[in-house]
Design a protein around this motif. Structure first.
Motif, PDB file in Angstrom:
ATOM      1  N   ALA A 236       0.780  -1.252  -0.474  1.00 29.91           N
ATOM      2  CA  ALA A 236      -0.015   0.004  -0.096  1.00 29.91           C
ATOM      3  C   ALA A 236       0.778   0.893  -0.335  1.00 29.91           C
ATOM      4  CB  ALA A 236      -0.945   0.348   1.262  1.00 29.91           C
ATOM      5  N   PRO A 237       1.341   1.828  -1.036  1.00 34.75           N
ATOM      6  CA  PRO A 237       2.508   3.211  -0.772  1.00 34.75           C
ATOM      7  C   PRO A 237       2.093   3.731  -0.918  1.00 34.75           C
ATOM      8  CG  PRO A 237       2.179   1.476  -3.285  1.00 34.75           C
ATOM      9  CD  PRO A 237       1.296   0.655  -2.482  1.00 34.75           C
ATOM     10  N   LEU A 238       0.600   4.072  -0.745  1.00 34.82           N
ATOM     11  CA  LEU A 238       0.150   5.628  -0.788  1.00 34.82           C
ATOM     12  C   LEU A 238       0.160   5.807   0.733  1.00 34.82           C
ATOM     13  CD1 LEU A 238      -2.417   6.190  -3.558  1.00 34.82           C
ATOM     14  CD2 LEU A 238       0.164   7.067  -3.488  1.00 34.82           C
ATOM     15  N   LEU A 239       0.081   4.754   1.467  1.00 33.80           N
ATOM     16  CA  LEU A 239      -0.559   4.928   2.926  1.00 33.80           C
ATOM     17  C   LEU A 239       0.101   5.582   3.623  1.00 33.80           C
ATOM     18  CD1 LEU A 239      -2.656   2.965   5.018  1.00 33.80           C
ATOM     19  CD2 LEU A 239      -0.434   1.696   5.485  1.00 33.80           C
ATOM     20  N   ASN A 240      -0.620   6.444   4.733  1.00 28.44           N
ATOM     21  CA  ASN A 240       0.761   7.620   5.496  1.00 28.44           C
ATOM     22  C   ASN A 240       1.217   6.804   6.079  1.00 28.44           C
ATOM     23  OD1 ASN A 240       2.280   9.518   6.674  1.00 28.44           O
ATOM     24  ND2 ASN A 240      -0.129   9.929   7.502  1.00 28.44           N
ATOM     25  N   LEU A 241       2.337   6.752   6.240  1.00 32.78           N
ATOM     26  CA  LEU A 241       3.464   5.570   6.982  1.00 32.78           C
ATOM     27  C   LEU A 241       4.449   6.409   8.201  1.00 32.78           C
ATOM     28  CD1 LEU A 241       4.634   2.588   4.130  1.00 32.78           C
ATOM     29  CD2 LEU A 241       3.122   2.323   6.295  1.00 32.78           C
ATOM     30  N   ALA A 242       4.609   8.208   7.819  1.00 28.73           N
ATOM     31  CA  ALA A 242       5.563   9.187   8.283  1.00 28.73           C
ATOM     32  C   ALA A 242       4.967   8.456  10.288  1.00 28.73           C
ATOM     33  CB  ALA A 242       4.481  10.334   8.178  1.00 28.73           C
ATOM     34  N   SER A 243       6.391   8.010  10.405  1.00 32.11           N
ATOM     35  CA  SER A 243       6.136   8.180  12.336  1.00 32.11           C
ATOM     36  C   SER A 243       5.552   8.871  13.159  1.00 32.11           C
ATOM     37  CB  SER A 243       7.540   8.400  13.028  1.00 32.11           C
ATOM     38  OG  SER A 243       8.566   9.389  12.506  1.00 32.11           O
ATOM     39  N   ASP A 244       4.725  10.479  12.841  1.00 32.79           N
ATOM     40  CA  ASP A 244       5.023  11.675  13.626  1.00 32.79           C
ATOM     41  C   ASP A 244       2.721  11.521  12.917  1.00 32.79           C
ATOM     42  OD1 ASP A 244       4.597  12.332  11.143  1.00 32.79           O
ATOM     43  OD2 ASP A 244       5.269  14.917  11.404  1.00 32.79           O
ATOM     44  N   ALA A 245       2.415  10.705  12.589  1.00 37.63           N
ATOM     45  CA  ALA A 245       0.833   9.938  11.674  1.00 37.63           C
ATOM     46  C   ALA A 245       0.352  10.181  13.382  1.00 37.63           C
ATOM     47  CB  ALA A 245       0.916   9.036  10.646  1.00 37.63           C
ATOM     48  N   ARG A 246      -0.943  10.652  12.867  1.00 34.18           N
ATOM     49  CA  ARG A 246      -2.045  10.697  14.559  1.00 34.18           C
ATOM     50  C   ARG A 246      -1.947   8.990  14.521  1.00 34.18           C
ATOM     51  NH1 ARG A 246      -3.713   9.212  17.577  1.00 34.18           N
ATOM     52  NH2 ARG A 246      -5.138   9.820  18.868  1.00 34.18           N
ATOM     53  N   PHE A 247      -1.876   8.186  13.769  1.00 31.59           N
ATOM     54  CA  PHE A 247      -2.049   6.445  13.822  1.00 31.59           C
ATOM     55  C   PHE A 247      -0.725   5.873  13.253  1.00 31.59           C
ATOM     56  CE2 PHE A 247      -6.287   7.805  14.550  1.00 31.59           C
ATOM     57  CZ  PHE A 247      -6.153   7.400  15.613  1.00 31.59           C
ATOM     58  N   PRO A 248       0.563   6.154  13.456  1.00 28.22           N
ATOM     59  CA  PRO A 248       1.526   5.223  12.749  1.00 28.22           C
ATOM     60  C   PRO A 248       1.417   4.119  12.828  1.00 28.22           C
ATOM     61  CG  PRO A 248       1.887   6.032  15.600  1.00 28.22           C
ATOM     62  CD  PRO A 248       0.663   6.656  14.883  1.00 28.22           C
ATOM     63  N   VAL A 249       2.127   3.447  12.247  1.00 28.85           N
ATOM     64  CA  VAL A 249       2.398   1.939  11.562  1.00 28.85           C
ATOM     65  C   VAL A 249       3.798   1.540  11.760  1.00 28.85           C
ATOM     66  CG1 VAL A 249       2.083   0.112   9.581  1.00 28.85           C
ATOM     67  CG2 VAL A 249       0.526   2.894   9.687  1.00 28.85           C
ATOM     68  N   PHE A 250       3.206   0.204  12.356  1.00 24.30           N
ATOM     69  CA  PHE A 250       4.428  -0.506  12.988  1.00 24.30           C
ATOM     70  C   PHE A 250       4.525  -1.289  12.368  1.00 24.30           C
ATOM     71  CE2 PHE A 250       5.669   1.437  17.273  1.00 24.30           C
ATOM     72  CZ  PHE A 250       5.231   3.287  17.360  1.00 24.30           C
ATOM     73  N   GLY A 251       3.666  -1.893  12.132  1.00 20.93           N
ATOM     74  CA  GLY A 251       3.565  -2.952  11.009  1.00 20.93           C
ATOM     75  C   GLY A 251       1.778  -3.839  10.627  1.00 20.93           C
ATOM     76  N   GLY A 252       2.141  -4.803  10.680  1.00 21.43           N
ATOM     77  CA  GLY A 252       0.615  -5.336  10.082  1.00 21.43           C
ATOM     78  C   GLY A 252       0.111  -7.072  10.117  1.00 21.43           C
ATOM     79  N   VAL A 253      -1.257  -6.972  10.363  1.00 24.01           N
ATOM     80  CA  VAL A 253      -1.577  -8.396  10.413  1.00 24.01           C
ATOM     81  C   VAL A 253      -1.957  -8.846   8.041  1.00 24.01           C
ATOM     82  CG1 VAL A 253      -3.243 -10.508  11.062  1.00 24.01           C
ATOM     83  CG2 VAL A 253      -1.762  -8.908  13.009  1.00 24.01           C
ATOM     84  N   TRP A 254      -0.867  -9.463   7.793  1.00 25.58           N
ATOM     85  CA  TRP A 254      -2.274  -9.783   6.690  1.00 25.58           C
ATOM     86  C   TRP A 254      -1.910 -11.409   6.233  1.00 25.58           C
ATOM     87  CZ3 TRP A 254      -1.880  -7.646   1.909  1.00 25.58           C
ATOM     88  CH2 TRP A 254      -1.367  -8.619   1.035  1.00 25.58           C
ATOM     89  N   GLN A 255      -3.119 -11.311   5.413  1.00 23.93           N
ATOM     90  CA  GLN A 255      -3.426 -13.116   5.247  1.00 23.93           C
ATOM     91  C   GLN A 255      -3.587 -12.191   3.558  1.00 23.93           C
ATOM     92  OE1 GLN A 255      -7.717 -14.350   5.422  1.00 23.93           O
ATOM     93  NE2 GLN A 255      -7.233 -16.072   5.410  1.00 23.93           N
ATOM     94  N   GLY A 256      -2.729 -13.187   2.514  1.00 26.29           N
ATOM     95  CA  GLY A 256      -3.334 -13.101   1.632  1.00 26.29           C
ATOM     96  C   GLY A 256      -3.587 -13.376   0.843  1.00 26.29           C
ATOM     97  N   ARG A 257      -4.820 -14.732   0.954  1.00 27.06           N
ATOM     98  CA  ARG A 257      -5.558 -15.272   0.610  1.00 27.06           C
ATOM     99  C   ARG A 257      -6.778 -14.362   0.545  1.00 27.06           C
ATOM    100  NH1 ARG A 257      -7.065 -19.977   3.238  1.00 27.06           N
ATOM    101  NH2 ARG A 257      -8.917 -20.369   2.198  1.00 27.06           N
ATOM    102  N   ALA A 258      -6.685 -13.442   1.383  1.00 25.57           N
ATOM    103  CA  ALA A 258      -7.959 -12.144   1.891  1.00 25.57           C
ATOM    104  C   ALA A 258      -8.219 -11.188   0.064  1.00 25.57           C
ATOM    105  CB  ALA A 258      -8.238 -11.010   2.821  1.00 25.57           C
ATOM    106  N   GLY A 259      -9.694 -11.048   0.145  1.00 26.53           N
ATOM    107  CA  GLY A 259      -9.572 -10.176  -0.689  1.00 26.53           C
ATOM    108  C   GLY A 259     -11.087 -10.012  -1.172  1.00 26.53           C
ATOM    109  N   THR A 260     -11.513  -9.646  -1.669  1.00 28.13           N
ATOM    110  CA  THR A 260     -12.557  -9.278  -2.425  1.00 28.13           C
ATOM    111  C   THR A 260     -13.412 -10.041  -3.176  1.00 28.13           C
ATOM    112  OG1 THR A 260     -12.132  -7.714  -4.498  1.00 28.13           O
ATOM    113  CG2 THR A 260     -12.660  -6.660  -2.143  1.00 28.13           C
ATOM    114  N   ALA A 261     -14.524  -9.841  -3.401  1.00 30.19           N
ATOM    115  CA  ALA A 261     -15.166 -10.291  -4.599  1.00 30.19           C
ATOM    116  C   ALA A 261     -16.372  -9.914  -5.526  1.00 30.19           C
ATOM    117  CB  ALA A 261     -15.621 -12.211  -4.268  1.00 30.19           C
TER     118      ALA A 261
END
Lengths: 959, 89, 417
Positions: free
Chosen positions: C158-183
């Motif tokens: 998600a390259p457009l995601l705000n990953l700045a450390s001073d963001a209101r909700f900074p991103v420390f990482g994430g939980v990924w499920q590769g098979r998830a998606g949309t239909a």
């Protein structure tokens, strides 16, 4: 074609102010006041974009919000915005506009070939194919050709957030055409406060381009005077402002565009009465190739002529099924065009304007041309040469807002349109939106919309007439008849939907995507459902309409967000002493909504060292800690003791004044909701000390039980958390340090034993000293007025120098309490943890009185068995701490199963080894047993122990 | 944005209020309440479509009250303080 | 015999004006009796009918829909499909659904456009990373394809995601499920409808159930706006309207109905190739194949049956979205809507026989029913056909509210309560 700018005229443009802009890389000129569309037409740009699916060349259709084709990405001197409607956006000097969905540009699009395969890819074709071998192989290509404009990845949000304005008024009038102006004028003259909004840059609506005379004045002059008078008398007139939604209780959302680089402004208006004077939108006519560039709404052609001095063609065919296009034909002829009028009606047509030839009783069957219209073929075969084809298929009243307000529609066969049905409370519809045609009719409806008002304007000139012969698409017609231009829905697609039983109007919409484009079907919906009716043998009202949903036109996301971003989003709570901590080098983190010192000193890389140092030194002499976030909720009143007994899992009424007791609060489902110390100040007063992140929710629960079960007179609850700062002194030398502060109270252990409270003074301020401990060492929590905390904190540090005191942040405290096996709710418990899972079974087993959550402790699931219980987890000295979140596993029948997990894990500097807490199945009975602990695929061994790893006998509390 | 009426403070925006559950959900006391009855109190709801009678709290003043409204059209019919509504559990 | 869909058939039809297609499903008049009746023509109801006919060979089945099929929450959700759940019981039910989704286009011969583009749930603090680890570990133990994502991993998807450390909700990482998606949500309803119709299921739209026929303490049929229909097996899959029907049948459910809003931006060229969820802002977002940014958030604060959006929730959701993706500040909101979701105290579904014998429940999916449609169908069909629980549905019976054996994912996975 050959659209040209005439040498004179144009009420909206200022010829003394030329502007330069570019479109698809071409440098173009316009005048101030031009829309992008009028400037493009003036430069004879015919192809302005490509359609969504087939990448068909498309030209400008309309002159307002209904525009389906002319979408551009704008940038340059103005804020970058994809998918901007060229018909409503003013052109500005230095603006860079680019057609959407076209590469490299609208005139030459490399995806244009798709149209050649259109017969194989009708509506909803994608549901029937791309299944083998897998959709995933096709999807990226499909995605790439779909979409319209482009997001600029480097885009920076403007420094200023969008303004949001709340406003009350007596009357909100939506639409400043003749109906809206009349209604606003009537309301103002009746002494009501008025907000009048219009989505066009220039209010006036049809008065700006249609001929008329009102109260003896030319229509445009009357409009200008009426608007001027409203502004001058303190009413609010908002041009370039779209009422995009009516929400519950008649809240109206407005989006105001400024045109000067400022973000749009969101208005939330709460009027006593709403007048919808939203006009009507001209429909296309159904004929083959009716989407060619150069085919345009007749009314729009008149707008471009009169307001922008743009003559849309030299050889113009005007095709119509109603009277409204006659004025257009006359005006175009007067401006020098060769005009042929084709009217599908045989009889009852108005007088033919001078210089116009009329073919009555004939329809246009098809348009000729490739990249732009070159002629029109009539139903009997005649080919009319034309460089522009302007059409009027009738008028669709703009009833979107009425329907959003849950108004029901009524079908008018005479007008071939849905009109507002039964009135909605607090709302009236006037003018063309209500089906009025002539100015007299418009004013009559405006007067009805403002009952009680007198002296409505009068039309004193020539009156418009209606007279329509409905022109709906004919089933099985030859050629490709476009219904929804932007989404490329043709008559054949609607017929296909009917064939496949997608005959519900909502199925039609979803299956064909009719009306789901950015224009939301303003020109297409009615045409599509009329055809569906014809194909399935139903009338238009039997087919019905889809639900009208906000927004009426797309609204910038930034308008909705307003100034809610950054630190104003879910604002953190701050300590009274934040700046003092910062000066001491505190590194802050957010914990449960509070911004608190995590540790003092130590940048990112050294954070662990700093934390270990703080936790280690805290046990050696004395530690200072700011615990101000701890909840302090006072409970008082004649039934205060009874109340806390009910609130707490533990019996609290037996507590003596001046003493403290630790206890749990449960939810009604038995789960431990919070833990903390209750202090009894006197017989009728208690202080509930709750977890930092639970203050608001605990307070709310106390209030609910108080009001709902005990009654207002029995107990009173007051949240004093933010009034008091709480500064903690903990460690073997805590008492000695405190003794130097001169708080005027006896610190003798007989007078102030563990779990007791005393009141004293610091200088002139009362303090409350509670001897309670979250570290396992002798500790004193000193509470003082928040605004007087700074001198006390400074004094503590000064006194601490003699004892080598250490200031600790929350991370060190977390280690200290974990060494002792003290839990943090929500970390060492989860939403299923019952009190006996934490080893506190006494009240459950013995208490007789009622308390919150009691019955839930005796359900099947609450019975001890396989429940996860709080334990300590030990690993060998020298090993790394276990990972918090690692799961204890067992293998049963070859399958892995989780038995619980590590809730807290640290390296203990005092003990020189890792410590951990966990919730493990039947853990209380398994002390000494080894378990496998899995983290991200790696398995380690740990030994189950009791939760308390340090000073299990608790001697240090009194050391 | 709906407008709710706090019996103490008057008409305010919905964002100032918090839903407190269906009115008249009487709490059975005692450790020996039958499991079904306890579950009925704890979890089961009428959840009617149309006229509803609910407990709400106005978060600004902290007062709980009973509101009658329509769960489809969102018309507010009445607001009564808990004392007046005689609601107790 | 229903015409098979394929590229070949499209081309063949293209040569003859696409005129050879048949109705995707029939619209027959309701019969007087059926072997089984399913109330609710959404994804769950239609899937139930399909599996009843396909797996259990029941011949005479009707699906009664008060409006148009797929018109409820099936057509109003944000189309996310995932199975990254914490409890083994939840993994069993959502995993079943996920696996069936993976073969659904071929099974139904209808492209439901399952797009396994992956989903990342962000972690905004070290505490959330710990909770993330706990859920990932539990999921891996339960056989779910979950993994921990570093900040760099998040940036990659998600390259457009705000990953700045001073963001209101900074991103420390994430939980990924590769098979998830949309239909494609509508396609799921239509695909099941077409496949069920081909097996003889009667799909009856504009048919509202007005009451139940109760004889001898059992449910024996329904009165509807299109007449009385008798049957001994009735399944109910009406999501947010479950309480309304339950009241007619004489019992109550642990459900509160709320509007859940969603909205889309105008379509733009691809900028987001995965599904992103932020617990901080409560917003989840993906981009549809058409190019719209599809945005979902929290429930409305006021219980409601009104299927319409409002401003306060929308404003909160949009501001959260822009906090995550500042570049979306260029975009405009195109459409806003709401569905009525059936919120249960533990946010897990209710599947099982109702207090009225003969009437079986499939409800309580709350905000997450779409992803479970195939499983909801299989399990309710099993109940209707056999009168007994499938092993997977047993823990989700209504009786769990009396025993206290709730399956609260939020509580269990450590989300603060």
């Amino acid at each position: 074609m050959t659209a040209t700018r005439l040498s004179s005229g144009g009420s909206s443009i200022d010829r003394s102010r030329p502007v330069s802009f570019s479109f698809d890389g071409r440098k173009l000129q316009g005048f101030e006041g031009d829309t992008i569309a009028s400037a493009l037409l003036a430069s004879d740009v015919a192809v302005v974009g490509r359609s969504f699916k087939y990448h068909r060349p498309r030209g400008i259709w309309g002159a307002g919000v209904e525009e389906p084709n002319a979408l551009v990405d704008v940038g340059g001197s103005v804020a970058r915005t994809p998918n901007t409607r060229a018909t409503t956006e003013l052109v500005l000097d230095g603006m860079i506009a680019k057609s959407v969905n076209a590469s490299p540009n609208a005139a030459v699009d490399r995806n244009a070939f798709i149209d050649r395969f259109s017969r194989f890819i009708p509506a909803a074709f994608y549901y029937k194919t791309f299944m083998w071998p897998d959709w995933h192989l096709f999807e990226p290509r499909i995605r790439a050709v779909a979409g319209l404009g482009e997001v600029d990845a480097r885009w920076q949000s403007p420094a200023a957030a969008a303004d949001q304005i709340n406003r009350h008024c007596d009357v909100l009038v939506v639409g400043a055409g003749p109906a809206g102006l009349a209604a606003a004028k009537l309301a103002a003259s009746a002494g009501q406060s008025v907000i009048l909004v219009d989505d066009q840059h220039e209010p006036g609506g049809s008065l700006n381009h249609r001929t008329g005379e009102i109260d003896g004045r030319p229509a445009t002059a009357w409009a200008a005077e009426t608007i001027g008078a409203l502004s001058a008398t303190g009413h609010t007139v908002l041009p370039s402002t779209t009422a995009f939604g009516i929400y519950d209780h008649n809240l109206v959302g407005l989006n105001q565009r400024h045109g000067d680089g400022r973000p749009d402004t969101l208005w939330r208006v709460r009027p006593r009465r709403i007048v919808l004077a939203t006009g009507a939108i001209e429909r296309p006519l159904p004929f083959a190739n009716n989407d060619l560039p150069g085919i345009m709404s007749a009314d729009a052609a008149l707008v471009y002529l009169r307001r922008f001095a743009v003559l849309v063609g030299r050889r113009v065919v005007v095709a119509t099924n109603n009277d409204s296009a006659y004025e257009v034909a006359r005006a175009l002829a007067e401006a020098g065009a060769d005009v042929t009028l084709v009217d599908s009606r045989k009889d009852g047509t108005p007088a033919v304007p001078e210089g116009v030839s009329l073919t009555a009783g004939r329809r246009v069957a098809a348009a000729r041309g490739k990249m732009r219209v070159e002629g029109a073929v009539l139903d009997e075969g005649t080919l009319l040469d034309a460089d522009c084809l302007v059409v009027s298929g009738g008028w669709t009243p703009t009833i979107h807002l009425f329907c959003q307000a849950r108004g029901k529609l009524a079908w008018s066969e005479a007008q071939a349109a849905f009109l507002p049905g039964d009135p909605v409370e607090g709302m009236a519809v006037a003018g063309a939106a209500a089906g009025a045609v002539s100015l007299s009719g418009v004013f009559e409806s405006a007067a009805k919309a403002m009952p009680g008002a007198t002296a409505a304007p009068r039309s004193t000139g020539v009156e418009a007439t209606g007279g329509i012969l409905a022109a709906w698409p004919i089933p099985d017609a030859r050629g490709r008849v476009w219904i929804d231009y932007q989404n490329d829905v043709t008559a054949k697609d609607v017929e296909l939907a009917a064939r496949e039983n997608f005959i519900s109007v909502e199925h039609l919409k979803r299956y064909t995507t009719l009306g789901m484009a950015t224009d939301q079907g303003k020109t297409s919906n009615l045409v599509g459902l009329a055809l569906m009716g014809a194909v399935t043998g139903r009338t238009v009202p039997e087919v019905g309409t889809t639900t009208y949903r906000p927004p009426f036109t797309p609204v910038p996301l930034a308008s909705f967000a307003g100034a809610r971003g950054g630190e104003l989003m879910s604002p953190v709570r701050r300590l009274p002493l934040e700046n003092v901590h910062r000066a001491r080098g505190a590194v802050f983190q957010e914990y449960g909504g509070w911004l608190r010192p995590a540790h003092y000193g130590g940048a990112d890389a050294d954070a662990d060292c700093a934390i270990q140092d703080e936790a280690g030194r805290a046990r050696q002499s004395v530690a200072l800690f700011d615990g101000s976030t701890l909840g302090k909720i006072e409970v008082m009143g004649p039934k205060a003791a009874e109340f806390v007994d009910f609130i707490y899992y533990n019996t609290m009424s037996t507590l003596k004044p001046g003493r403290c007791r630790y206890g749990f609060m449960l939810s009604e489902n038995g789960v431990v909701f919070d833990d903390g110390i209750l202090v009894r100040l006197d017989e009728y007063r208690f202080v509930v000390s709750c977890s930092s992140s639970h203050v608001a929710s605990v307070h709310a629960r106390l209030e609910e039980w108080r009001q709902d079960r005990f009654g207002r007179d029995a107990v009173y609850v007051h949240n004093a958390t933010s009034e008091m700062a709480t500064l903690t002194v903990s460690g073997p030398n805590a008492k000695k340090l405190l003794a130097t502060l001169g708080l005027g109270l006896s610190l003798d252990d007989a007078d102030l034993p563990h779990m007791a409270m005393a009141e004293g003074m610091f200088a002139t301020d009362p303090v409350r000293v509670a001897r309670v401990s979250f570290t396992g060492d002798r500790s004193y929590e000193v509470s003082i007025r928040a605004d007087r905390a700074e001198p006390l904190w400074a004094r503590m540090h000064e006194a601490g120098m003699a004892f080598d005191a250490v200031t600790i942040g929350l991370e060190a405290l977390m280690i200290l309490r974990a060494e002792k096996g003290y839990i943090v709710i929500g970390k060492d418990t989860d939403g299923t943890t019952l009190p006996h899972d934490l080893g506190v079974d006494g009240p459950r087993a013995k208490r007789k009185g009622e308390y919150v959550g009691r019955r839930s402790l005796f359900t099947d699931v609450a019975m001890p068995g396989n429940r996860q219980q709080l334990v300590g987890l030990a690993v060998a000295r020298g090993e790394e701490p276990l990972a918090t979140g690692a799961n204890a596993i067992s293998r049963e029948g070859g399958k892995l199963r989780s038995q619980g997990f590590v809730t807290s894990s640290y390296h203990s500097p005092t003990m020189g080894r890792p410590i951990a807490l966990g919730l493990i199945e039947r853990g209380a009975a398994r002390h000494g047993e080894a378990v496998d602990i899995q983290h991200l695929g790696m398995v380690r061994r740990a030994t189950i122990t009791g939760p308390c790893a340090f000073d299990p006998s608790g001697e240090r509390l009194n050391a | 944005m709906q407008l709710f009426h706090c019996p103490f403070c008057g008409t305010r925006d919905e964002t100032e209020f918090h839903f407190g559950g269906e009115a008249g959900n009487i709490r059975p006391d005692g450790a020996d309440v039958p499991a079904d009855r306890w579950a009925n109190y704890l979890y089961m709801r009428d959840n009617p479509k149309g006229a509803v009678r609910e407990v709400w709290v106005h978060m600004n003043c902290g007062e709980f009250f009973v509101m009658e409204r329509d769960s489809v059209g969102h018309e507010v019919v009445s607001s009564t303080s808990l004392d007046g509504a005689g609601h107790a559990r | 015999m229903t015409r098979r869909y394929s590229a070949f058939s499209l081309i063949k039809e293209g040569l003859t004006g696409q005129k050879g297609w048949q109705p995707a499903w029939r619209s027959p008049e309701p019969k007087k009796t059926y072997d089984a009746v399913i109330i609710g023509g959404g994804g769950h109801g239609l899937a139930t009918a399909y599996y009843l006919a396909k797996t259990h060979g029941i011949a005479s089945i009707a699906v009664l829909e008060k409006g148009w099929i797929g018109g409820g929450n099936t057509g109003r959700n944000t189309t996310v499909v995932r199975s990254n759940y914490y409890y083994p019981e939840s993994v069993a039910i959502y995993g079943l659904a996920h696996r069936l989704y993976e073969g659904l286009s071929k099974e139904l011969n209808y492209n439901v456009m399952l797009s396994k583009r992956g989903m990342v749930s962000l972690c905004h603090s070290t505490g959330e990373l710990e909770i993330g680890a706990r859920t990932v570990n539990a999921m891996q133990i339960n056989g779910v394809d979950a993994e921990m994502f570093s900040v760099d991993d998040v940036r990659r998807v998600a390259p457009l995601l705000n990953l700045a450390s001073d963001a209101r909700f900074p991103v420390f990482g994430g939980v990924w499920q590769g098979r998830a998606g949309t239909a494609r949500h509508d396609a799921v309803a239509w695909g099941y409808a077409r496949a069920a119709g081909a097996l003889g299921v009667d799909i009856i739209q504009n048919c509202e159930v007005t009451d139940f026929i109760v004889e001898g303490g059992r449910c024996r049929g329904v009165h509807t706006s299109r007449g009385t229909i008798r049957t001994d097996r009735i399944g109910m899959a009406v999501a947010g309207h479950s309480s309304v029907l339950a009241a007619k049948a004489g019992f109550r459910l642990p459900i509160n109905s709320y509007a859940l809003q969603a909205c889309v931006s105008e379509p733009v060229k691809p900028v987001l190739d995965t599904v992103v969820l932020s617990p901080g802002t409560g917003v989840y977002v993906s981009q549809s194949d058409k190019g719209e940014i599809v945005i979902g958030g929290a429930l409305d604060r006021v219980p409601s049956y009104g299927q319409r959006g409002n401003l306060p929730t929308l404003e909160g959701v949009i501001s959260g979205l822009l906090e995550m993706f500042p570049a979306f500040g260029q975009l405009k909101l195109m459409r806003q809507w709401a569905g009525i979701v059936d919120v249960v105290p533990d946010s897990s579904p209710i599947i099982g026989e109702s207090p009225l014998p003969g009437l079986f429940l499939n409800c309580g999916w709350g905000t997450g029913g779409f992803k479970a449609i195939p499983a909801g169908g299989v399990l309710l069909a099993h109940l209707l056909a056999t009168g007994k629980h499938h092993d997977i549905s047993r823990p989700f019976d209504l009786d769990r509210f009396a025993t206290g054996r709730l399956l609260d994912e939020a509580a269990g996975s450590g989300i603060a309560h």
